[in-house]
Scaffold this motif. Structure first.
Motif, short mmCIF file in Angstrom:
data_model
loop_
_atom_site.label_atom_id
_atom_site.label_comp_id
_atom_site.label_asym_id
_atom_site.label_seq_id
_atom_site.Cartn_x
_atom_site.Cartn_y
_atom_site.Cartn_z
N PRO A 142 0.81 -1.23 0.00
CA PRO A 142 0.00 0.00 0.00
C PRO A 142 0.84 1.27 0.00
O PRO A 142 0.46 2.26 -0.61
CB PRO A 142 -0.83 -0.12 1.28
N TYR A 143 1.97 1.23 0.70
CA TYR A 143 2.83 2.42 0.69
C TYR A 143 3.35 2.68 -0.72
O TYR A 143 3.33 3.82 -1.20
CB TYR A 143 4.04 2.22 1.61
N THR A 187 0.42 10.80 1.20
CA THR A 187 1.84 10.51 1.40
C THR A 187 2.45 11.48 2.40
O THR A 187 3.13 11.09 3.33
CB THR A 187 2.60 10.62 0.07
N ILE A 188 2.17 12.76 2.21
CA ILE A 188 2.72 13.74 3.13
C ILE A 188 2.19 13.50 4.53
O ILE A 188 2.91 13.64 5.52
CB ILE A 188 2.37 15.17 2.67
N GLY A 189 0.92 13.09 4.61
CA GLY A 189 0.33 12.85 5.92
C GLY A 189 0.91 11.64 6.63
O GLY A 189 0.76 11.50 7.84
N VAL A 227 -8.31 5.22 2.57
CA VAL A 227 -8.34 5.82 1.24
C VAL A 227 -7.49 5.02 0.25
O VAL A 227 -7.91 4.71 -0.87
CB VAL A 227 -7.84 7.28 1.33
N VAL A 228 -6.28 4.65 0.68
CA VAL A 228 -5.38 3.94 -0.24
C VAL A 228 -5.95 2.58 -0.60
O VAL A 228 -5.92 2.16 -1.76
CB VAL A 228 -3.97 3.80 0.38
N TRP A 229 -6.48 1.87 0.39
CA TRP A 229 -7.03 0.54 0.10
C TRP A 229 -8.27 0.63 -0.79
O TRP A 229 -8.52 -0.24 -1.61
CB TRP A 229 -7.35 -0.20 1.39
N THR A 230 -9.09 1.68 -0.60
CA THR A 230 -10.24 1.85 -1.50
C THR A 230 -9.74 1.90 -2.93
O THR A 230 -10.30 1.28 -3.83
CB THR A 230 -10.98 3.17 -1.20
N PHE A 231 -8.69 2.61 -3.11
CA PHE A 231 -8.08 2.73 -4.42
C PHE A 231 -7.56 1.38 -4.91
O PHE A 231 -7.70 1.01 -6.07
CB PHE A 231 -6.93 3.73 -4.27
N MET A 239 -14.65 3.48 3.59
CA MET A 239 -14.54 2.66 2.39
C MET A 239 -15.89 2.20 1.85
O MET A 239 -16.09 2.19 0.64
CB MET A 239 -13.66 1.43 2.69
N THR A 240 -16.81 1.80 2.73
CA THR A 240 -18.06 1.23 2.21
C THR A 240 -19.32 1.88 2.75
O THR A 240 -20.40 1.64 2.25
CB THR A 240 -18.16 -0.26 2.58
N GLY A 241 -19.19 2.66 3.82
CA GLY A 241 -20.39 3.26 4.42
C GLY A 241 -21.35 2.24 5.00
O GLY A 241 -22.48 2.56 5.32
N GLY A 242 -20.90 0.99 5.14
CA GLY A 242 -21.78 -0.02 5.72
C GLY A 242 -22.35 -0.96 4.68
O GLY A 242 -22.84 -2.03 5.00
#
Lengths: 431, 276, 316
Positions: free
Chosen positions: B27-28, B248-250, C148-152, C260-263
């Motif tokens: 993920p990173y 990323t910055i966060g 957020v990243v995993w949603t992506f 991610m899913t809102g439930g």
């Protein structure tokens, strides 16, 4: 030719007078002492920028007024506002979807519109400045409590390039009915083995609210309703609703692929602007986003698809400004005055924020004329009922969304699912 | 024979380790590479593993779109304050709970543990009412004080401190050292690993706070980074490259903190996880 | 409520006085009043803050559970009505079911994987620190960024499906399927929790004296027997800690399903904390939400007590 020009100039004049007119009497004098008011609104790029400009402009007119702004995302705004109101705090001017105001009014936190500020003698007069029913969602017991700064219809956006590729003409072949729409799908939907390369049309799945926004007019098109006018009875498993959900399922099978999408709650239009779906139902506020995307101006908007074009039913919703009752009197007066100030130029509002105020005369302004397919959006507004108004709107939307998801993802039976939804909402409404 | 076995072990070990590393870092990697992609290449099929062309503009654009510098500083300040508070108070409390005996010790520990069992969402409204009575909405105090110490920290420190031999403390007392001196000059130096562990965890939780700042912050100048990110997502539809840049910055402060404190940190968790 | 004092005693006894059973010369602390006072004094700030900002709100939330409260109009006492309603409410029962499913399906793999990884890292490894740091990274990522990243990554043509395709698996509609969405959340939970508990298990493993293993080898035991009869039993306290902590954390999971899913879809990821939050802040039913949280609290407490009981009986 000259007659026409005269009439439209007249219309513009009337409109300017009606809406932009300065407050005639200052019966309750505008405060001279320093007043600080707080305004909260939900984030949307162009809208935020414009309101900030208006704050600066108002400060120049009234140097003793300070306006503090707080912005939150639309999903966060409701929670934030509710907790604040629960603790007896909250802003002077609040921004909420019209359907939430039913709850807020019931809880006694709203201040009715200040008639003097708007230069009218009665609420009817104020209501007359708006299109018929424009203020319905903010009117309780004959008094006006909120003013909508957007009346968004939902209409069908088409991607011209994809239509052309399929040998279709977006003007001539644009669907008017659901059957028309389904007939287009085999040509527009592209599948490559197991992968959907492009969808013809998709219903929303990122938010139960958006789902109810579409299911409501569909139900009305079949002659039914979602909720009774007094808000005490729901008809989620009525024959019309069942037909609507069945239609939803059939359209989805032929035209869409809900499992495959880039839409998220914060970006519902993504599939459309990416060209991943050829047809998509959304509101006029999406226009700037579409124009900024690869689609640019190569799109067409037509009315929300109908079951029977002779009896059109559409839906309108919108966010509105309300004023907090539990604040000092000078604050409330200044708050309403700033609301008046913000809404006083609907053409600029449209141009800069991308929102249509449901006032009379907007359609005749230059901005409206230049706004792509403005007449289509307005026509859908005119045939619209307001999105469900009820204290329990979120529960109803969730119940409907649950049923829709189960039917589409799990192949469940529409009637059975809607029966379950009805049962859960019956319990809620009974209290 | 031995060497052959070691080779056999290696054939299994190293691929496994590589797989674990891959999974841990994926993920990173994705976050960073997507922040460097152009929006057009974001959803390519098949996936673009290495951004091409590399596009740095997302960082600048995203940062300028909101007052991220301010949010960053706010979040940093709040996180550091909460971490410092936790380190001090949790170690004091943990020390008290395992090296001293007094009436009600067990009950107090139970009460402290019980505060860990409910999620914040549930206690949020009553907490807000209390904070409002103190006139703390929209202040740094409101963001920091309710979280100045957490049951988890007390639990962790107590576990760790149990392993310090009582003889050490007794000896210092016999030598005439005051209690505070014992604490700061003997105890604290001995529990550096636990402090490092607690520090990293607390910092992460504090950096991450979302719901609480949402509820009590109305001034933009007090907004924290997660709020900024959420706000950013709803601006104008999601610009994925900018969102990943902000993400990323966060994440950077956390990563930096971890790298500097790594050894102690891991040791800290490990030893406090041991019930002797 | 006869059983309460007894259970309370067991818990207090287990926690407050749990001392190592291994024979060690013990120095009793000098029980002077002055020291007790010092003990109170340094505990005081912590207790004060936790009582005011955590414990009291918790009690108030329980108080709300006996009322109907829409956050703005005054609360109305309804006694046990909320609880009776909930027990018959299919939505609440579904949420409870989803939460339990999430806890079981994420915790059990975490226990197994983290122990396995700890065993792996206990071996001779070149560049061990590097590998261990990399393995530990999931713990470090902030929650909002995580979601957020995993949603992506879960997009239809995203990273996860691409990797699955290497193994010949068809793309899975992760976030758009009522069957798979919960698994998407579970995977994130496992990814994040495993390294943390791995480190704890690793320490536990390293604390087992080598003599035991050497003795077993002399007796001709193989690796598996060693594991079953030496490693596992001696890891008991560590295992207890891992189990209790992981379950408590898993029962509170909230941010990822929210963002991610809102439930959804079709309520498949509506874990209890999320349902509580939505009941309070979207449906304006604080009393009901509070009642649900009482259930949640009770469940966590019962589980914790049960585990402690299970593990403290039979210490050899």
């Amino acid at each position: 030719m000259t007659w026409r020009r005269l009439l439209s100039t007249l219309a513009v004049l009337v409109f300017l007078l009606a809406v932009g007119g300065p407050s005639t009497g200052t019966a309750a004098a505008f405060p001279t002492e320093n007043v600080t008011i707080e305004i909260w609104w939900h984030e949307y790029g162009p809208f935020t920028a414009y309101v900030k400009q208006l704050i600066e402009a108002y400060k120049k007119l009234h140097s003793n007024v300070t306006i503090n702004a707080t912005i939150a995302s639309s999903t966060d705004m409701n929670q934030k506002l509710t907790v604040a109101l629960a603790a007896g705090t909250g802003p002077d001017i609040m921004d909420a979807d019209a359907s939430y105001y039913v709850a807020y009014h019931a809880k006694g936190v709203l201040e009715p519109a200040n008639l003097d500020v708007f230069g009218v003698k009665s609420y009817e007069e104020l209501a007359n400045r708006y299109v018929t029913g424009g203020l319905a969602s903010g009117t309780f017991d004959g008094k006006i409590y909120t003013l909508p700064y957007q009346g968004n219809s939902m209409s069908l956006f088409l991607n011209n390039k994809l239509f052309a590729e399929a040998g279709l003409d977006p003007k001539k072949d644009a669907p008017k009915t659901w059957s028309d729409l389904m007939a287009l799908c085999p040509k527009l939907k592209k599948v490559d083995g197991k992968r959907t390369v492009r969808k013809a049309f998709e219903f929303p799945y990122h938010s139960p609210r958006w789902q109810l926004q579409d299911l409501q007019p569909m139900t009305e098109q079949f002659g039914g309703k979602i909720l009774s006018d007094d808000g005490k009875t729901a008809y989620l498993n009525g024959p019309a609703t069942v037909k609507a959900l069945t239609l939803w399922r059939d359209v989805t099978k032929a035209c869409g692929d809900p499992k495959n999408t880039k839409n998220t709650a914060s970006n519902p239009n993504q599939d459309y602007v990416d060209g991943f779906t050829a047809m998509w139902i959304t509101g006029p506020w999406a226009t700037p986003q579409v124009q900024a995307s690869p689609i640019k101006n190569d799109f067409t908007v037509v009315g929300f698809p109908q079951v029977d074009p002779a009896k059109p039913h559409t839906m309108v919703y919108g966010w509105a400004w309300g004023v907090n009752k539990n604040r000092p009197e000078p604050n409330k007066l200044v708050a309403w005055d700033f609301v008046r100030f913000m809404l006083s130029k609907p053409d600029e509002w449209l141009a800069k924020a991308g929102f249509v105020q449901p006032v009379k005369g907007v359609a005749e302004t230059d901005v409206a004329r230049k706004f792509p397919f403005f007449d289509v959006h307005m026509k859908d507004v005119q045939t619209a009922s307001w999105y469900v108004r009820s204290e329990n709107v979120n529960e109803i939307a969730q119940a409907v969304g649950r049923a829709v998801d189960a039917v589409v993802y799990d192949g469940a039976d529409p009637k059975a699912q809607l029966d379950a939804a009805q049962a859960s909402i019956d319990k809620v409404l009974k209290k | 024979m031995r060497r052959a076995m070691r080779h056999r072990g290696a054939i299994v070990k190293y691929p496994l380790l590589l797989a674990v590393t891959f999974v841990g870092l994926l993920p990173y990697y994705w976050m960073v590479t997507c922040s460097l992609k152009t929006n057009a290449n974001m959803f390519l099929v098949p996936l673009q593993w290495i951004p091409n062309p590399v596009n740095w503009s997302a960082y600048g654009e995203a940062w300028r779109a909101q007052d991220f510098t301010r949010y960053f500083l706010n979040t940093g300040f709040v996180a550091i304050a909460i971490t410092a508070g936790n380190l001090l108070l949790a170690s004091l409390a943990g020390y008290s709970l395992c090296k001293f005996r007094y009436f009600g010790r067990g009950a107090l520990f139970l009460m402290i543990l019980s505060t860990m069992m409910l999620p914040l969402e549930v206690t949020m409204v009553p907490l807000f009412l209390i904070v409002k009575t103190l006139h703390w909405p929209n202040t740094y105090e409101g963001l920091i004080v309710p979280f100045l110490v957490d049951g988890f920290g007390v639990f962790l420190m107590r576990q760790y401190l149990k392993s310090i031999p009582n003889e050490l403390i007794e000896a210092a007392r016999i030598d005439g050292a005051s209690e505070f001196r014992i604490f700061f000059q003997i105890i604290i130096p001995l529990c550096k690993p636990a402090l490092a562990a607690l520090g990293v965890f607390t910092f992460r939780e504090a950096w991450d706070m979302y719901i609480w700042p949402l509820i009590i912050v109305t001034k933009d100048s007090l907004r924290t980074l997660p709020l900024g990110i959420s706000l950013f997502m709803s601006s104008f539809g999601t610009a994925w490259d900018q969102l990943m840049a902000v993400a990323t910055i966060g994440t950077l402060p956390m990563i930096l903190l971890f790298f500097f404190l790594q050894r102690s940190f891991i040791q800290g968790i490990a030893i406090s996880g041991l019930k002797e | 409520m006869q059983g309460w004092p007894r259970i309370g005693k067991i818990l207090v006894g287990a926690i407050a006085t749990a001392e190592p059973r291994a024979p060690r010369p013990r120095f009793r602390l000098n029980l002077s009043a002055k020291q007790a006072l010092f003990g109170y004094a340094i505990l005081l700030p912590t207790v004060a803050i936790l009582v005011i900002f955590r414990f009291l709100p918790m009690l108030q939330a329980f108080y709300f559970s006996l009322h109907e409260y829409d956050l703005i109009r005054p609360a109305r006492f309804v006694g046990l009505e909320n609880f009776i309603d909930l027990v018959q409410d299919p939505l609440f029962l579904n949420s409870a079911r989803v939460s339990i499913a999430y806890v079981v399906l994420s915790c059990v793999p975490v226990w197994v994987l983290s122990l396995a990884l700890a065993v792996l890292f206990n071996r001779e490894i070149r560049a061990k620190n590097l590998f261990r740091s990399a393995a530990f990274m999931p713990v470090v990522m902030p929650m909002v960024v995580n979601a957020v990243v995993w949603t992506f990554m879960y997009h239809q043509d995203g990273v996860v499906n691409t990797i699955l395709a290497w193994f010949g698996v068809d793309p899975i509609p992760w976030l758009r399927s009522s069957t798979w969405a919960l698994w998407a959340v579970i995977l994130i939970g496992i990814w994040r929790a495993t390294p943390y508990y791995m480190v704890i298990f690793l320490a536990g493993l390293q604390a087992i004296p080598n003599e035991y293993y050497e003795a077993a080898k002399i007796d001709g035991a193989d690796a598996w027997t060693e594991f079953r009869h030496i490693t596992l039993p001696l890891l008991k306290p560590t295992t207890l800690l891992v189990m209790v902590m992981s379950v408590i954390v898993a029962m509170k999971v909230f941010a990822v399903p929210l963002i991610m899913t809102g439930g959804g879809p079709a309520d498949s990821t509506r874990v209890l904390p999320l349902f509580i939050y939505q009941t309070a802040f979207e449906f304006f039913k604080m009393g009901r939400a509070a009642a649900m949280s009482v259930f949640l609290f009770a469940a966590v407490m019962v589980f914790t007590l049960f585990q402690i009981r299970l593990f403290s009986g039979g210490e050899d």
